[in-house]
Design a protein around this motif. Sequence first.
Motif, PDB file in Angstrom:
ATOM      1  N   LEU A 130      -6.100  -5.648  -5.757  1.00 40.36           N
ATOM      2  CA  LEU A 130      -5.394  -6.545  -4.834  1.00 40.36           C
ATOM      3  C   LEU A 130      -6.382  -7.378  -4.024  1.00 40.36           C
ATOM      4  O   LEU A 130      -6.161  -8.570  -3.775  1.00 40.36           O
ATOM      5  CB  LEU A 130      -4.492  -5.728  -3.905  1.00 40.36           C
ATOM      6  N   LYS A 131      -7.480  -6.760  -3.606  1.00 39.10           N
ATOM      7  CA  LYS A 131      -8.487  -7.498  -2.829  1.00 39.10           C
ATOM      8  C   LYS A 131      -9.102  -8.618  -3.659  1.00 39.10           C
ATOM      9  O   LYS A 131      -9.385  -9.703  -3.147  1.00 39.10           O
ATOM     10  CB  LYS A 131      -9.574  -6.546  -2.332  1.00 39.10           C
ATOM     11  N   LEU A 132      -9.333  -8.365  -4.947  1.00 38.20           N
ATOM     12  CA  LEU A 132      -9.867  -9.423  -5.810  1.00 38.20           C
ATOM     13  C   LEU A 132      -8.871 -10.574  -5.895  1.00 38.20           C
ATOM     14  O   LEU A 132      -9.250 -11.746  -5.757  1.00 38.20           O
ATOM     15  CB  LEU A 132     -10.173  -8.872  -7.202  1.00 38.20           C
ATOM     16  N   LEU A 133      -7.599 -10.267  -6.103  1.00 40.65           N
ATOM     17  CA  LEU A 133      -6.588 -11.326  -6.204  1.00 40.65           C
ATOM     18  C   LEU A 133      -6.387 -12.052  -4.882  1.00 40.65           C
ATOM     19  O   LEU A 133      -5.957 -13.210  -4.864  1.00 40.65           O
ATOM     20  CB  LEU A 133      -5.262 -10.744  -6.688  1.00 40.65           C
ATOM     21  N   GLY A 134      -6.725 -11.388  -3.789  1.00 40.22           N
ATOM     22  CA  GLY A 134      -6.642 -12.041  -2.483  1.00 40.22           C
ATOM     23  C   GLY A 134      -7.687 -13.127  -2.300  1.00 40.22           C
ATOM     24  O   GLY A 134      -7.634 -13.896  -1.340  1.00 40.22           O
ATOM     25  N   ARG A 135      -8.643 -13.206  -3.231  1.00 42.13           N
ATOM     26  CA  ARG A 135      -9.675 -14.264  -3.190  1.00 42.13           C
ATOM     27  C   ARG A 135      -9.418 -15.360  -4.222  1.00 42.13           C
ATOM     28  O   ARG A 135     -10.251 -16.229  -4.419  1.00 42.13           O
ATOM     29  CB  ARG A 135     -11.060 -13.666  -3.441  1.00 42.13           C
ATOM     30  N   LEU A 136      -8.261 -15.335  -4.867  1.00 44.17           N
ATOM     31  CA  LEU A 136      -7.971 -16.272  -5.949  1.00 44.17           C
ATOM     32  C   LEU A 136      -6.756 -17.125  -5.599  1.00 44.17           C
ATOM     33  O   LEU A 136      -5.737 -16.613  -5.141  1.00 44.17           O
ATOM     34  CB  LEU A 136      -7.700 -15.494  -7.243  1.00 44.17           C
ATOM     35  N   VAL A 192       1.346  -5.766 -14.500  1.00 47.88           N
ATOM     36  CA  VAL A 192       0.578  -6.086 -15.710  1.00 47.88           C
ATOM     37  C   VAL A 192      -0.780  -6.668 -15.309  1.00 47.88           C
ATOM     38  O   VAL A 192      -1.824  -6.301 -15.872  1.00 47.88           O
ATOM     39  CB  VAL A 192       1.354  -7.077 -16.603  1.00 47.88           C
ATOM     40  N   TRP A 193      -0.777  -7.549 -14.316  1.00 51.37           N
ATOM     41  CA  TRP A 193      -2.024  -8.175 -13.856  1.00 51.37           C
ATOM     42  C   TRP A 193      -2.897  -7.171 -13.105  1.00 51.37           C
ATOM     43  O   TRP A 193      -4.118  -7.165 -13.257  1.00 51.37           O
ATOM     44  CB  TRP A 193      -1.711  -9.379 -12.972  1.00 51.37           C
ATOM     45  N   ILE A 194      -2.274  -6.345 -12.277  1.00 55.77           N
ATOM     46  CA  ILE A 194      -3.026  -5.339 -11.527  1.00 55.77           C
ATOM     47  C   ILE A 194      -3.740  -4.392 -12.483  1.00 55.77           C
ATOM     48  O   ILE A 194      -4.930  -4.078 -12.324  1.00 55.77           O
ATOM     49  CB  ILE A 194      -2.092  -4.547 -10.590  1.00 55.77           C
ATOM     50  N   GLN A 195      -3.037  -3.946 -13.514  1.00 56.91           N
ATOM     51  CA  GLN A 195      -3.633  -3.012 -14.467  1.00 56.91           C
ATOM     52  C   GLN A 195      -4.772  -3.661 -15.250  1.00 56.91           C
ATOM     53  O   GLN A 195      -5.781  -3.002 -15.552  1.00 56.91           O
ATOM     54  CB  GLN A 195      -2.544  -2.498 -15.407  1.00 56.91           C
ATOM     55  N   LEU A 233      -0.582 -12.298  -1.406  1.00 59.99           N
ATOM     56  CA  LEU A 233      -1.660 -11.450  -0.892  1.00 59.99           C
ATOM     57  C   LEU A 233      -2.486 -12.155   0.181  1.00 59.99           C
ATOM     58  O   LEU A 233      -3.263 -11.510   0.880  1.00 59.99           O
ATOM     59  CB  LEU A 233      -2.564 -11.013  -2.045  1.00 59.99           C
ATOM     60  N   GLN A 234      -2.331 -13.472   0.302  1.00 62.11           N
ATOM     61  CA  GLN A 234      -3.088 -14.222   1.305  1.00 62.11           C
ATOM     62  C   GLN A 234      -2.259 -14.554   2.536  1.00 62.11           C
ATOM     63  O   GLN A 234      -2.714 -15.289   3.415  1.00 62.11           O
ATOM     64  CB  GLN A 234      -3.644 -15.492   0.661  1.00 62.11           C
ATOM     65  N   GLU A 235      -1.061 -14.007   2.608  1.00 64.79           N
ATOM     66  CA  GLU A 235      -0.232 -14.230   3.788  1.00 64.79           C
ATOM     67  C   GLU A 235      -0.860 -13.550   5.007  1.00 64.79           C
ATOM     68  O   GLU A 235      -1.380 -12.438   4.915  1.00 64.79           O
ATOM     69  CB  GLU A 235       1.174 -13.679   3.563  1.00 64.79           C
ATOM     70  N   VAL A 236      -0.831 -14.256   6.118  1.00 62.59           N
ATOM     71  CA  VAL A 236      -1.417 -13.735   7.355  1.00 62.59           C
ATOM     72  C   VAL A 236      -0.704 -12.446   7.765  1.00 62.59           C
ATOM     73  O   VAL A 236       0.530 -12.380   7.788  1.00 62.59           O
ATOM     74  CB  VAL A 236      -1.315 -14.785   8.482  1.00 62.59           C
ATOM     75  N   GLY A 237      -1.487 -11.434   8.056  1.00 53.74           N
ATOM     76  CA  GLY A 237      -0.929 -10.185   8.544  1.00 53.74           C
ATOM     77  C   GLY A 237      -0.486  -9.208   7.469  1.00 53.74           C
ATOM     78  O   GLY A 237      -0.011  -8.109   7.786  1.00 53.74           O
ATOM     79  N   LEU A 238      -0.651  -9.575   6.193  1.00 58.23           N
ATOM     80  CA  LEU A 238      -0.223  -8.672   5.121  1.00 58.23           C
ATOM     81  C   LEU A 238      -1.129  -7.442   5.061  1.00 58.23           C
ATOM     82  O   LEU A 238      -2.356  -7.548   5.132  1.00 58.23           O
ATOM     83  CB  LEU A 238      -0.277  -9.401   3.773  1.00 58.23           C
ATOM     84  N   ASP A 239      -0.543  -6.290   4.927  1.00 58.18           N
ATOM     85  CA  ASP A 239      -1.291  -5.042   4.757  1.00 58.18           C
ATOM     86  C   ASP A 239      -1.333  -4.725   3.268  1.00 58.18           C
ATOM     87  O   ASP A 239      -0.344  -4.256   2.695  1.00 58.18           O
ATOM     88  CB  ASP A 239      -0.615  -3.912   5.523  1.00 58.18           C
ATOM     89  N   MET A 240      -2.472  -4.959   2.632  1.00 53.88           N
ATOM     90  CA  MET A 240      -2.585  -4.703   1.202  1.00 53.88           C
ATOM     91  C   MET A 240      -2.458  -3.222   0.871  1.00 53.88           C
ATOM     92  O   MET A 240      -2.149  -2.857  -0.259  1.00 53.88           O
ATOM     93  CB  MET A 240      -3.935  -5.233   0.664  1.00 53.88           C
ATOM     94  N   GLY A 241      -2.717  -2.381   1.838  1.00 54.22           N
ATOM     95  CA  GLY A 241      -2.615  -0.955   1.601  1.00 54.22           C
ATOM     96  C   GLY A 241      -1.198  -0.421   1.754  1.00 54.22           C
ATOM     97  O   GLY A 241      -0.941   0.759   1.494  1.00 54.22           O
ATOM     98  N   GLY A 242      -0.274  -1.305   2.169  1.00 50.02           N
ATOM     99  CA  GLY A 242       1.105  -0.878   2.350  1.00 50.02           C
ATOM    100  C   GLY A 242       1.890  -0.947   1.045  1.00 50.02           C
ATOM    101  O   GLY A 242       1.344  -1.227  -0.029  1.00 50.02           O
ATOM    102  N   ASP A 243       3.182  -0.728   1.151  1.00 50.60           N
ATOM    103  CA  ASP A 243       4.057  -0.775  -0.020  1.00 50.60           C
ATOM    104  C   ASP A 243       4.423  -2.231  -0.281  1.00 50.60           C
ATOM    105  O   ASP A 243       5.232  -2.816   0.441  1.00 50.60           O
ATOM    106  CB  ASP A 243       5.315   0.062   0.230  1.00 50.60           C
ATOM    107  N   LEU A 244       3.856  -2.813  -1.332  1.00 53.00           N
ATOM    108  CA  LEU A 244       4.083  -4.221  -1.639  1.00 53.00           C
ATOM    109  C   LEU A 244       5.247  -4.423  -2.609  1.00 53.00           C
ATOM    110  O   LEU A 244       5.578  -5.562  -2.931  1.00 53.00           O
ATOM    111  CB  LEU A 244       2.814  -4.840  -2.237  1.00 53.00           C
ATOM    112  N   ALA A 245       5.829  -3.352  -3.065  1.00 51.29           N
ATOM    113  CA  ALA A 245       6.963  -3.435  -3.997  1.00 51.29           C
ATOM    114  C   ALA A 245       6.642  -4.362  -5.165  1.00 51.29           C
ATOM    115  O   ALA A 245       7.367  -5.317  -5.449  1.00 51.29           O
ATOM    116  CB  ALA A 245       8.228  -3.897  -3.261  1.00 51.29           C
ATOM    117  N   LEU A 246       5.542  -4.098  -5.828  1.00 45.94           N
ATOM    118  CA  LEU A 246       5.099  -4.940  -6.935  1.00 45.94           C
ATOM    119  C   LEU A 246       6.070  -4.829  -8.108  1.00 45.94           C
ATOM    120  O   LEU A 246       6.562  -3.754  -8.441  1.00 45.94           O
ATOM    121  CB  LEU A 246       3.703  -4.508  -7.391  1.00 45.94           C
TER     122      LEU A 246
END
Length: 256
Positions: A161-167, A143-146, A124-137
């Motif tokens: 996803l935004k919270l995990l982008g800070r961890l 389990v973690w997202i829920q 989630l911290q990769e440069v240019g990643l669109d968190m709103g796109g299809d991440l194929a989780l």
Amino acid sequence: MGRKKSQLLMRDQYGCLVVARRAAQVIRTRLSGVEGPHVLRVEDARYEPWGDLTEEHRNELGAVTEHVWQVKRQHGALTREDMETLLGALARYPAVRAHLALYSMVDVTSLGPLGVLADLCARLQEVGLDMGGDLALSKKERVWIQLIQRLLGSSSELDALKLLGRLELHTLGAEREYRQGTQDLLDRYVENAEQVHQRLMAFLAAHADGAIPMTFELLEAKVLSGVTRRLVSGSASLALEPPCVREDVASADAPS
């Protein structure tokens, strides 16, 4: 409470080694001009339970970002409650970046391998990643997202996803290798890295007080004074003259 807890952290050799590594990063930030921590505090009560160590990072424009750390010398599994406490608290501090540092990537009861969370956060911290796109989780990632959605009281996957982008999660490994890694870092800037590391450890043990901001100026006065420093990494050296200790630096020796 901050002083008592910081003293406990410093009596923990592992915790002290982690703070010494981050202090070495403060030295690197100043001497090399790279981005990194400028100020450290041990046991910052503002960010419980993430306040084992806090750092101020400053970018080239002068904007400050705070980084908060939780250090666990954990060999067995973490409990689900442990992770809920940490992630729930991170949600209360939306402006910080958090670092969970462990001996190894253990399992979390009823949630699965912590390594799954570590890899997801890194992605989630990769440069240019669109968190709103299809991440194929994957199913394990969901389990973690829920869990985070429940902690946030939100059905929004993007918020989780935004919270995990800070961890960030860090594997520290054995004390001996971690100590050597810090000495290797210091060796780029000083002639006797082992001596400086010993001075760092002694200083931290004597001045483990969250009220004292640990800056390069303080480390220069208390740890680097008289140390032979490399002019450029790996090149000829120059002895550091003892700096003039300002009043706020000298206060580190003042009785409380």
